[in-house]
Write a protein that holds these residues in place. Structure first.
Motif, PDB file in Angstrom:
ATOM      1  N   SER A  91       0.826  -1.213   0.000  1.00 10.84           N
ATOM      2  CA  SER A  91       0.000   0.000   0.000  1.00 10.84           C
ATOM      3  C   SER A  91       0.863   1.267   0.000  1.00 10.84           C
ATOM      4  N   HIS A  92       0.276   2.313  -0.556  1.00  8.48           N
ATOM      5  CA  HIS A  92       0.959   3.587  -0.750  1.00  8.48           C
ATOM      6  C   HIS A  92       0.009   4.701  -0.337  1.00  8.48           C
ATOM      7  N   PRO A  93       0.554   5.838   0.152  1.00 11.30           N
ATOM      8  CA  PRO A  93      -0.346   6.942   0.544  1.00 11.30           C
ATOM      9  C   PRO A  93      -1.341   7.350  -0.539  1.00 11.30           C
ATOM     10  N   ARG A  94      -0.977   7.198  -1.810  1.00 10.19           N
ATOM     11  CA  ARG A  94      -1.929   7.578  -2.859  1.00 10.19           C
ATOM     12  C   ARG A  94      -3.117   6.624  -2.960  1.00 10.19           C
ATOM     13  N   ASP A  95      -3.045   5.488  -2.242  1.00  8.29           N
ATOM     14  CA  ASP A  95      -4.194   4.575  -2.192  1.00  8.29           C
ATOM     15  C   ASP A  95      -5.266   5.085  -1.226  1.00  8.29           C
ATOM     16  N   SER A  96      -4.944   6.125  -0.455  1.00  8.31           N
ATOM     17  CA  SER A  96      -5.906   6.663   0.513  1.00  8.31           C
ATOM     18  C   SER A  96      -7.145   7.160  -0.224  1.00  8.31           C
ATOM     19  N   ALA A  97      -8.275   6.592   0.139  1.00  9.35           N
ATOM     20  CA  ALA A  97      -9.538   6.880  -0.542  1.00  9.35           C
ATOM     21  C   ALA A  97     -10.638   6.125   0.191  1.00  9.35           C
ATOM     22  N   VAL A  98     -11.861   6.298  -0.274  1.00  6.10           N
ATOM     23  CA  VAL A  98     -12.974   5.472   0.203  1.00  6.10           C
ATOM     24  C   VAL A  98     -13.216   4.385  -0.839  1.00  6.10           C
ATOM     25  N   VAL A 131      -3.525   5.582   4.259  1.00  4.38           N
ATOM     26  CA  VAL A 131      -2.207   4.965   4.269  1.00  4.38           C
ATOM     27  C   VAL A 131      -1.188   6.030   4.634  1.00  4.38           C
ATOM     28  N   LYS A 132      -0.493   5.804   5.731  1.00  2.00           N
ATOM     29  CA  LYS A 132       0.478   6.788   6.232  1.00  2.00           C
ATOM     30  C   LYS A 132       1.878   6.460   5.725  1.00  2.00           C
TER      31      LYS A 132
END
Lengths: 113, 105
Positions: free
Chosen positions: B77-84, B103-104
């Motif tokens: 996982s990567h911070p750009r995966d942060s989403a709903v 994702v931090k």
């Protein structure tokens, strides 16, 4: 970029007013579905248009109405706006009404004050 | 009771972690969709599944029709995966409430 365009992107209206939201479907798609998404919740189905005819409706009052044009673009009209109508309105286009992939627009955020 | 249930509601992970989001549904389906919604509001369709497993990059979606259960996995996982992330039975116009992933770095 899905090829589905919604306008406007943001809108502020006063309670009791009427609003029209627009959706341009992806080229070749004949079906448009509209959804309302309140903050922190999943989308709720409003209605679907297939080849210019309403093809299903969710649990929304008659003051929510729609239209699909010969080029398959669509409008969502809401009369007598209420504060609870404040939400993100999403449209999705697809080639066919069932069992197909849908492509969503960016949404119109409506605020009713 | 919602006919499409997701878990967890919120998920925080460190960059690089393997992530799983689950979806259970009680309606009969022809296909289940996994959608991604970023803070701006627009929704992107990730997968449409009617059986088995699909993979796209670091994303994997599986479905078990008999158990009426689907999972979305994100590897590395990567911070750009942060989403709903939302699972949906679009033929019945049913959506889960979404899983908010952060994702931090």
């Amino acid at each position: 970029e899905t090829g589905v365009t919604q306008s406007p992107t943001h809108l502020i209206k006063t309670r009791g007013q009427q609003v029209t939201l627009r959706c341009s479907s992806q080229s070749g798609h004949n079906t448009v579905s509209w959804y309302q998404q309140a903050l922190g919740q999943g989308p709720q189905f409003i209605f679907q248009y297939y080849r210019e005819e309403e093809n299903g409706r969710g649990n929304f009052p008659p003051r929510f109405s729609g239209l699909q044009f010969p080029n398959y673009s669509s409008e969502l009209n809401v009369n007598a706006l209420e504060l609870d109508d404040s939400a993100l309105y999403l449209c999705a286009s697809s080639q066919g009404a069932r069992g197909v992939e849908a492509f969503f627009g960016q949404g119109t955020r409506l605020t009713v004050v | 009771k919602n006919e499409v249930e997701q878990s967890p509601q919120n998920l925080t992970a460190q960059e690089g972690e393997f992530i799983t989001i689950n979806c259970s549904y009680s309606v009969g389906i022809s296909a289940l969709h996994w959608l991604q919604q970023h803070p701006g509001g627009g929704i992107v369709s990730l997968f449409m599944l009617s059986s088995g497993k699909k993979k796209h990059g670091r994303l994997i979606a599986t479905i078990n029709i008999q158990e009426k259960h689907s999972s979305l996995h994100i590897t590395a996982s990567h911070p750009r995966d942060s989403a709903v992330y939302i699972c949906a039975v679009l033929d019945d116009m049913r959506f889960g409430a979404g899983t908010r992933l952060t994702v931090k770095p």
